[in-house]
Design an enzyme around this catalytic site. Structure first.
Site, PDB file in Angstrom:
ATOM      1  N   LYS A 108       0.832  -1.212   0.000  1.00  0.00           N
ATOM      2  CA  LYS A 108       0.000   0.000   0.000  1.00  0.00           C
ATOM      3  C   LYS A 108       0.859   1.252   0.000  1.00  0.00           C
ATOM      4  CE  LYS A 108      -4.391  -1.664   1.775  1.00  0.00           C
ATOM      5  NZ  LYS A 108      -5.477  -1.455   2.742  1.00  0.00           N
ATOM      6  N   LYS A 134      -6.506  -9.758  -7.986  1.00  0.00           N
ATOM      7  CA  LYS A 134      -7.770  -9.981  -7.263  1.00  0.00           C
ATOM      8  C   LYS A 134      -8.816  -8.938  -7.684  1.00  0.00           C
ATOM      9  CE  LYS A 134      -9.241  -9.860  -2.437  1.00  0.00           C
ATOM     10  NZ  LYS A 134      -8.800  -9.719  -1.046  1.00  0.00           N
ATOM     11  N   LYS A 167     -12.819  -3.573  -5.096  1.00  0.00           N
ATOM     12  CA  LYS A 167     -13.766  -2.467  -5.159  1.00  0.00           C
ATOM     13  C   LYS A 167     -13.072  -1.165  -5.514  1.00  0.00           C
ATOM     14  CE  LYS A 167     -14.375  -2.277  -0.077  1.00  0.00           C
ATOM     15  NZ  LYS A 167     -13.042  -2.431   0.413  1.00  0.00           N
TER      16      LYS A 167
END
Ligand code: TRP
Length: 337
Positions: free
Chosen positions: A117, A199, A202
């Site tokens: 991240k 993956k 959203k």
């Protein structure tokens, strides 16, 4: 199982940082639904976690209610499970602070999701992002959780949670239940429709990569039609070598419950176009009722709000009990002790 017997505790949560996807049903929600009657379940909307990446306030508020409504639309019953919003229970932030003083800087630096991240959000690598797994440990430990249903990407955070629980218990006296990962019966991990090695997410900037549970039937059909497949010609299930088509087989299986082998057998020689049309039909039939329930639940915000207030009250009672113990053990003075 009777309601009065103490059932093992389950805790899990999803960040309200976007619209929920078909991947959330496959990887989380349908397992939660299957577990809710046999376990004492806490299903949290983890808004404190969501702000480790900058959020627009109005969107965060909307996604928080959307996320809770989707838990309900997917079949979580508020009479069985406790559904609540993380920021409504102050004990989460409070325990996270105490646990942060038990976490080594090097230990936290080794978290692979932090490293990933930090690269994705290089312009905002904040201390909260670094402390994210400690907050997650607090979520879990406050409820004396026995089992945590999580995907592969969260296993390292759960390992840290176990280490912190054991470290605290050894430093003082048994305080926390040491949680175990729950390996779900349905372990499907859906992949991006545009890059089937990633993956489904959203937060993917390419909306064609993701089936959102609020997508209308046309959008679902369009996204499946445009899904990236490989250059093969047969319908097979081989996630390593044929990730694109295998992902579609996985979706068909999710929507119909037909065994993977039977699907492959039946469609082996079908064209990609014909198989995609069948997948789209199956998904439309599967998602439409969820979306309809979601819209009904979302249309009555007063009712949803009262469920979340009640959920937070229930959660806070349990969380406070653990937090008081922790405060006493570390030596915080309180007039109530
Ligand atoms: N980190 C989890 C995720 O991104 C969300 C989460 C926060 C969570 N707290 C949790 C999951 C506690 C399980 C238990 O998927």
């Amino acid at each position: 199982m009777s309601n009065t017997a103490k059932r093992p505790v389950i805790f899990s949560g999803i960040q309200p940082s976007g619209d929920l996807t078909l991947g959330h049903i496959a990887g989380a929600l349908r397992n939660w639904v299957a577990l809710q009657h046999d376990y004492d379940c806490y299903f949290c909307v983890v808004d404190l976690h969501a702000i480790t990446v900058r959020q627009q306030p109005a969107k965060l508020r909307r996604w928080t209610l959307d996320c809770a409504a989707m838990y309900l639309a997917a079949g979580i019953e508020p009479t069985s499970a406790t559904i609540f919003v993380q920021s409504h229970v102050p004990a989460h932030a409070e325990l996270a602070w105490v646990l942060s003083t038990f976490t080594g800087f090097g230990e936290a630096s080794r978290m692979t999701q932090f490293k990933e991240k930090s690269e994705q959000h290089a312009q905002n690598v904040n201390v909260g992002l670094f402390a994210y797994p400690i907050l997650m440990a607090a979520d879990i430990l406050l409820y004396q959780t026995d089992l945590v249903p999580v995907g592969e990407d969260q296993k390292q955070h759960l390992e840290l949670t176990r280490d912190l629980a054991q470290r605290f218990n050894n430093a003082y006296s048994p305080t926390f239940t040491v949680p175990e990962p729950y390996i779900p019966r349905y372990g499907a991990r859906l992949m991006s429709l545009q890059d089937p090695r990633k993956k489904m997410s959203k937060s993917d900037p390419n909306h064609n990569a993701t089936i959102f549970l609020v997508d209308d039937n046309d959008a679902i059909r369009r996204k499946i039609q445009r899904a990236v497949t490989d250059s093969g010609t047969t319908i097979e299930y081989d996630p390593e070598r044929r990730p694109g088509i295998s992902n579609l087989v996985e979706m068909y299986h999710l929507a119909t419950d037909e065994p993977i082998e039977a699907i492959v057998e039946r469609f082996r020689d079908a064209s990609y176009a014909a198989f995609k049309a069948a997948v789209a039909d199956a998904l439309v039939a599967y998602i439409e009722p969820v979306r309809t329930r979601f819209l009904e639940i979302r249309a009555d915000e007063g009712h949803l709000a009262s469920l979340l207030v009640a959920g937070a009250e229930r959660a806070a009672r349990v969380a406070e009990r653990t937090l008081r113990k922790v405060y006493r053990k570390v030596g915080f003075w309180s007039p109530k002790d």
